[in-house]
Design a protein around this motif. Sequence first.
Motif, PDB file in Angstrom:
ATOM      1  N   UNK A 122       0.856  -1.371   0.105  1.00  0.00           N
ATOM      2  CA  UNK A 122       0.097   0.027  -0.013  1.00  0.00           C
ATOM      3  C   UNK A 122       0.717   1.306   0.099  1.00  0.00           C
ATOM      4  N   UNK A 123       0.930   2.119  -0.808  1.00  0.00           N
ATOM      5  CA  UNK A 123       1.379   3.346  -1.321  1.00  0.00           C
ATOM      6  C   UNK A 123       1.328   4.148   0.202  1.00  0.00           C
ATOM      7  N   UNK A 124       2.520   4.575   0.752  1.00  0.00           N
ATOM      8  CA  UNK A 124       2.647   5.554   1.665  1.00  0.00           C
ATOM      9  C   UNK A 124       3.247   6.824   1.290  1.00  0.00           C
ATOM     10  N   UNK A 125       2.579   7.867   0.935  1.00  0.00           N
ATOM     11  CA  UNK A 125       3.321   9.212   0.359  1.00  0.00           C
ATOM     12  C   UNK A 125       4.407   9.645   1.351  1.00  0.00           C
ATOM     13  N   UNK A 126       5.406   9.964   0.675  1.00  0.00           N
ATOM     14  CA  UNK A 126       6.615  10.494   1.372  1.00  0.00           C
ATOM     15  C   UNK A 126       6.545  12.010   1.871  1.00  0.00           C
ATOM     16  N   UNK A 127       6.863  12.540   3.128  1.00  0.00           N
ATOM     17  CA  UNK A 127       6.711  14.068   3.295  1.00  0.00           C
ATOM     18  C   UNK A 127       7.470  14.775   2.658  1.00  0.00           C
ATOM     19  N   UNK A 128       6.938  15.687   1.731  1.00  0.00           N
ATOM     20  CA  UNK A 128       7.515  16.511   0.517  1.00  0.00           C
ATOM     21  C   UNK A 128       8.540  17.268   1.236  1.00  0.00           C
ATOM     22  N   UNK A 129       8.442  18.084   2.382  1.00  0.00           N
ATOM     23  CA  UNK A 129       9.567  18.750   2.966  1.00  0.00           C
ATOM     24  C   UNK A 129      10.732  18.039   3.346  1.00  0.00           C
ATOM     25  N   UNK A 145      12.542  16.833   0.382  1.00  0.00           N
ATOM     26  CA  UNK A 145      13.226  18.182  -0.261  1.00  0.00           C
ATOM     27  C   UNK A 145      14.456  18.446   0.473  1.00  0.00           C
ATOM     28  N   UNK A 146      14.431  18.365   1.769  1.00  0.00           N
ATOM     29  CA  UNK A 146      15.624  18.523   2.549  1.00  0.00           C
ATOM     30  C   UNK A 146      16.801  17.620   2.286  1.00  0.00           C
ATOM     31  N   UNK A 147      16.774  16.372   2.166  1.00  0.00           N
ATOM     32  CA  UNK A 147      17.478  15.320   1.746  1.00  0.00           C
ATOM     33  C   UNK A 147      17.900  15.263   0.311  1.00  0.00           C
ATOM     34  N   UNK A 148      17.193  16.002  -0.610  1.00  0.00           N
ATOM     35  CA  UNK A 148      17.399  15.733  -2.052  1.00  0.00           C
ATOM     36  C   UNK A 148      18.659  16.353  -2.535  1.00  0.00           C
ATOM     37  N   UNK A 149      19.616  15.611  -3.031  1.00  0.00           N
ATOM     38  CA  UNK A 149      20.873  16.055  -3.295  1.00  0.00           C
ATOM     39  C   UNK A 149      21.669  16.691  -2.168  1.00  0.00           C
ATOM     40  N   UNK A 150      21.759  15.951  -1.022  1.00  0.00           N
ATOM     41  CA  UNK A 150      22.190  16.359   0.149  1.00  0.00           C
ATOM     42  C   UNK A 150      23.262  15.337   0.279  1.00  0.00           C
ATOM     43  N   UNK A 151      24.680  15.620   0.482  1.00  0.00           N
ATOM     44  CA  UNK A 151      25.487  14.701   0.643  1.00  0.00           C
ATOM     45  C   UNK A 151      25.704  13.858   1.982  1.00  0.00           C
ATOM     46  N   UNK A 152      24.875  14.647   2.873  1.00  0.00           N
ATOM     47  CA  UNK A 152      24.934  14.064   4.177  1.00  0.00           C
ATOM     48  C   UNK A 152      23.611  13.327   4.382  1.00  0.00           C
ATOM     49  N   UNK A 153      22.870  13.290   3.391  1.00  0.00           N
ATOM     50  CA  UNK A 153      21.324  12.770   3.394  1.00  0.00           C
ATOM     51  C   UNK A 153      21.247  11.281   4.243  1.00  0.00           C
ATOM     52  N   UNK A 154      22.115  10.423   3.978  1.00  0.00           N
ATOM     53  CA  UNK A 154      22.024   9.045   4.549  1.00  0.00           C
ATOM     54  C   UNK A 154      22.232   9.305   6.160  1.00  0.00           C
ATOM     55  N   UNK A 155      23.369   9.867   6.258  1.00  0.00           N
ATOM     56  CA  UNK A 155      23.524   9.923   7.988  1.00  0.00           C
ATOM     57  C   UNK A 155      22.569  10.602   8.536  1.00  0.00           C
ATOM     58  N   UNK A 156      21.892  11.754   7.806  1.00  0.00           N
ATOM     59  CA  UNK A 156      20.777  12.596   8.380  1.00  0.00           C
ATOM     60  C   UNK A 156      19.516  11.717   8.663  1.00  0.00           C
ATOM     61  N   UNK A 157      19.299  10.705   7.423  1.00  0.00           N
ATOM     62  CA  UNK A 157      18.080   9.770   7.705  1.00  0.00           C
ATOM     63  C   UNK A 157      18.383   8.786   8.916  1.00  0.00           C
TER      64      UNK A 157
END
Length: 289
Positions: free
Chosen positions: A127-134, A137-149
């Motif tokens: 069942x589709x769970x929509x991701x939070x757009x904000x 956007x914050x993690x898009x193209x962010x080199x530190x995204x993985x650690x942030x998640x």
Amino acid sequence: MGDFSPGCSLMRGQLMNVDVPSDMVEIASRPPVYRLLGVADKVYGKHLNHVWKGLAGMPWLDEPGLPVFAKYLPQTSQLDIELACGLASQVLRLPVPRPALVIADLEDLPSHPANLKHGPVMLFGSVFQPPDPFFAQRIEDNPLAVDYIWQKVCDDEVAPKGAAWDELVANPDRHAQNLLFDGGKWWLFDHNLALQPLAKLYTKVEQQSAQRAIVEHVARVNQLLAELCRRNRNSRETLTEAEQMTRHSKRLALLAHAMRRWEVDVMQWTTLNLTVVGFSCWRALARRA
């Protein structure tokens, strides 16, 4: 979830003979089999498998379609493992999207694998769970995204639950791409690499030695637990969640018993194989818990 089930049936009277808790009746009553309604949209990204987004349901029922992600898994064992883990997660009340088997015609799957020549095909759906757009956007193209998640996940109550769950199903494949935040909670998905002995012993799954191998198997890594430890989080919470799952092992056994009564129209869907899901995966999960 709508009451959609092509070629599948279970008499309610039969189910009543199994002491299934009221919150499990919908899950236990019938196989979660659906039909893809129309042409799906191909989902592009860092996926190991082909993924589409579409609506699933029954064409002849006057009900809205269910939005799902559906992925093609080349091995039948992976399909069964995903379904077993998905259903188990619902019984254990974990934040895993509700699972489904989605039957689709090839012409409704744009850019499908070239080796698929004949349809219909069986996909694993959730069942589709929509991701939070904000957040997205914050993690898009962010080199530190993985650690942030990982930081956000480890700060959330989902972390000890997820660590205990991945240990239960021996899932070595937890990473930032199969963790999703919808704005209110985190979701865990992708379990086709769990219970690996099952995939290897697929043709011998009813043998006791094969079942014992599944029960005793431990994944090479529990990434979520490792991230918790790296951030010096209290491991006691994970142990508490594991103990909670142990107390729910009877629920898994009850569902396994109820699934024995599922009936599938094999004349119409000869590719559908629920034997491993109903008998072996559930027994393994119940015993591991």
